[in-house]
Design a protein around this motif. Structure first.
Motif, PDB file in Angstrom:
ATOM      1  N   ALA A  29      -8.713 -64.779 -47.852  1.00  0.00           N
ATOM      2  CA  ALA A  29      -9.285 -63.308 -46.903  1.00  0.00           C
ATOM      3  C   ALA A  29     -10.939 -63.630 -46.864  1.00  0.00           C
ATOM      4  O   ALA A  29     -11.606 -62.328 -45.966  1.00  0.00           O
ATOM      5  CB  ALA A  29      -9.043 -62.672 -48.083  1.00  0.00           C
ATOM      6  N   HIS A  30     -11.949 -64.687 -47.737  1.00  0.00           N
ATOM      7  CA  HIS A  30     -12.860 -64.412 -47.424  1.00  0.00           C
ATOM      8  C   HIS A  30     -14.107 -65.409 -46.858  1.00  0.00           C
ATOM      9  O   HIS A  30     -14.882 -65.479 -46.157  1.00  0.00           O
ATOM     10  CB  HIS A  30     -13.742 -64.210 -48.371  1.00  0.00           C
ATOM     11  N   VAL A  31     -13.185 -66.510 -46.335  1.00  0.00           N
ATOM     12  CA  VAL A  31     -13.735 -67.789 -45.286  1.00  0.00           C
ATOM     13  C   VAL A  31     -14.240 -67.023 -43.838  1.00  0.00           C
ATOM     14  O   VAL A  31     -13.393 -66.041 -43.404  1.00  0.00           O
ATOM     15  CB  VAL A  31     -13.033 -68.286 -44.831  1.00  0.00           C
ATOM     16  N   PRO A  32     -15.708 -67.552 -43.129  1.00  0.00           N
ATOM     17  CA  PRO A  32     -15.452 -66.706 -41.977  1.00  0.00           C
ATOM     18  C   PRO A  32     -14.413 -67.210 -40.900  1.00  0.00           C
ATOM     19  O   PRO A  32     -14.189 -68.278 -41.054  1.00  0.00           O
ATOM     20  CB  PRO A  32     -16.772 -67.141 -42.270  1.00  0.00           C
ATOM     21  N   ARG A  33     -14.768 -66.558 -40.233  1.00  0.00           N
ATOM     22  CA  ARG A  33     -13.824 -66.072 -38.409  1.00  0.00           C
ATOM     23  C   ARG A  33     -14.160 -67.711 -38.575  1.00  0.00           C
ATOM     24  O   ARG A  33     -12.968 -68.954 -37.482  1.00  0.00           O
ATOM     25  CB  ARG A  33     -14.328 -64.916 -37.647  1.00  0.00           C
ATOM     26  N   SER A  38      -9.426 -65.082 -41.342  1.00  0.00           N
ATOM     27  CA  SER A  38     -10.324 -63.782 -40.537  1.00  0.00           C
ATOM     28  C   SER A  38     -10.395 -62.818 -41.354  1.00  0.00           C
ATOM     29  O   SER A  38     -10.891 -61.993 -41.035  1.00  0.00           O
ATOM     30  CB  SER A  38      -8.380 -63.377 -39.750  1.00  0.00           C
ATOM     31  N   GLY A  39      -9.930 -63.012 -42.558  1.00  0.00           N
ATOM     32  CA  GLY A  39     -10.484 -61.674 -43.393  1.00  0.00           C
ATOM     33  C   GLY A  39      -9.003 -60.890 -43.662  1.00  0.00           C
ATOM     34  O   GLY A  39      -9.309 -60.017 -44.543  1.00  0.00           O
ATOM     35  N   ASP A  40      -8.309 -61.124 -42.619  1.00  0.00           N
ATOM     36  CA  ASP A  40      -6.976 -60.588 -42.441  1.00  0.00           C
ATOM     37  C   ASP A  40      -6.439 -60.402 -44.378  1.00  0.00           C
ATOM     38  O   ASP A  40      -6.369 -61.647 -44.057  1.00  0.00           O
ATOM     39  CB  ASP A  40      -6.383 -60.680 -41.901  1.00  0.00           C
ATOM     40  N   VAL A  41      -6.316 -59.570 -44.655  1.00  0.00           N
ATOM     41  CA  VAL A  41      -5.074 -60.292 -45.908  1.00  0.00           C
ATOM     42  C   VAL A  41      -2.678 -59.948 -45.509  1.00  0.00           C
ATOM     43  O   VAL A  41      -2.644 -58.542 -44.921  1.00  0.00           O
ATOM     44  CB  VAL A  41      -5.003 -58.770 -46.937  1.00  0.00           C
ATOM     45  N   PRO A  56     -11.677 -56.129 -46.710  1.00  0.00           N
ATOM     46  CA  PRO A  56     -12.836 -55.665 -45.593  1.00  0.00           C
ATOM     47  C   PRO A  56     -12.271 -54.774 -44.914  1.00  0.00           C
ATOM     48  O   PRO A  56     -11.835 -54.969 -43.770  1.00  0.00           O
ATOM     49  CB  PRO A  56     -13.473 -57.568 -45.187  1.00  0.00           C
ATOM     50  N   LEU A  57     -13.486 -54.015 -44.731  1.00  0.00           N
ATOM     51  CA  LEU A  57     -13.861 -53.178 -43.290  1.00  0.00           C
ATOM     52  C   LEU A  57     -13.324 -53.684 -42.097  1.00  0.00           C
ATOM     53  O   LEU A  57     -13.544 -54.623 -41.712  1.00  0.00           O
ATOM     54  CB  LEU A  57     -14.941 -52.060 -43.364  1.00  0.00           C
ATOM     55  N   GLY A  58     -12.336 -53.263 -41.327  1.00  0.00           N
ATOM     56  CA  GLY A  58     -12.114 -52.737 -40.197  1.00  0.00           C
ATOM     57  C   GLY A  58     -10.676 -54.519 -40.182  1.00  0.00           C
ATOM     58  O   GLY A  58     -10.601 -55.270 -38.662  1.00  0.00           O
TER      59      GLY A  58
END
Length: 138
Positions: A29-33, A38-41, A56-58
């Motif tokens: 969830a925290h790996v950069p794109r 993606s940051g999506d969960v 994460p915001l957005g």
């Protein structure tokens, strides 16, 4: 003397690699794109009623749960802070056995998502099916 300098360079390279590895090993969830994250969960909400997540915001939060219709219940509403989250969709899948709720994080803060169900008969009051504590941060 030359071997000592070469060893120092190798040690420096090794330490730099360790630092980079630790920075990028916080979870998918925290790996950069650019590295495949993606940051999506996505949360699979089987079993427990209460859950918590940092988002994460957005980014997008997907809640995957069984459809309570299999037990004679129907969904009876979803409560959340619309200043912090936007409900992007509710999608049945897996042949109607499961449902996915999709939210987008709009602003920093904390709120609960409360998904309610009720018996599929007149006169029944809604009960809490799932409660998810969401913390949205930059």
């Amino acid at each position: 003397m030359r071997t000592c300098v070469l060893s120092s360079q190798r040690l420096g390279l090794f330490l730099a690699c360790l630092v980079l590895l630790s920075v990028f090993s916080f979870g998918c969830a925290h790996v950069p794109r650019m590295l495949g994250g993606s940051g999506d969960v996505e949360m699979r909400l089987d079993g427990e009623q209460a859950h918590a997540v940092n988002l994460p915001l957005g980014h997008i939060l997907t809640l995957d749960m069984r459809d309570p219709g299999l037990s004679g219940y129907v969904f009876a509403g979803t409560v959340f802070d619309s200043n912090l989250l936007r409900l992007a969709g509710i999608e049945p899948f897996d042949g109607g056995k499961r449902v996915r709720y999709t939210f987008t994080a709009l602003a920093e803060g904390e709120c609960d998502i409360v998904i309610k169900i009720r018996k599929n008969e007149p006169g029944y009051r809604p009960d809490v099916f799932k409660r998810i504590r969401v913390t949205i941060e930059k």
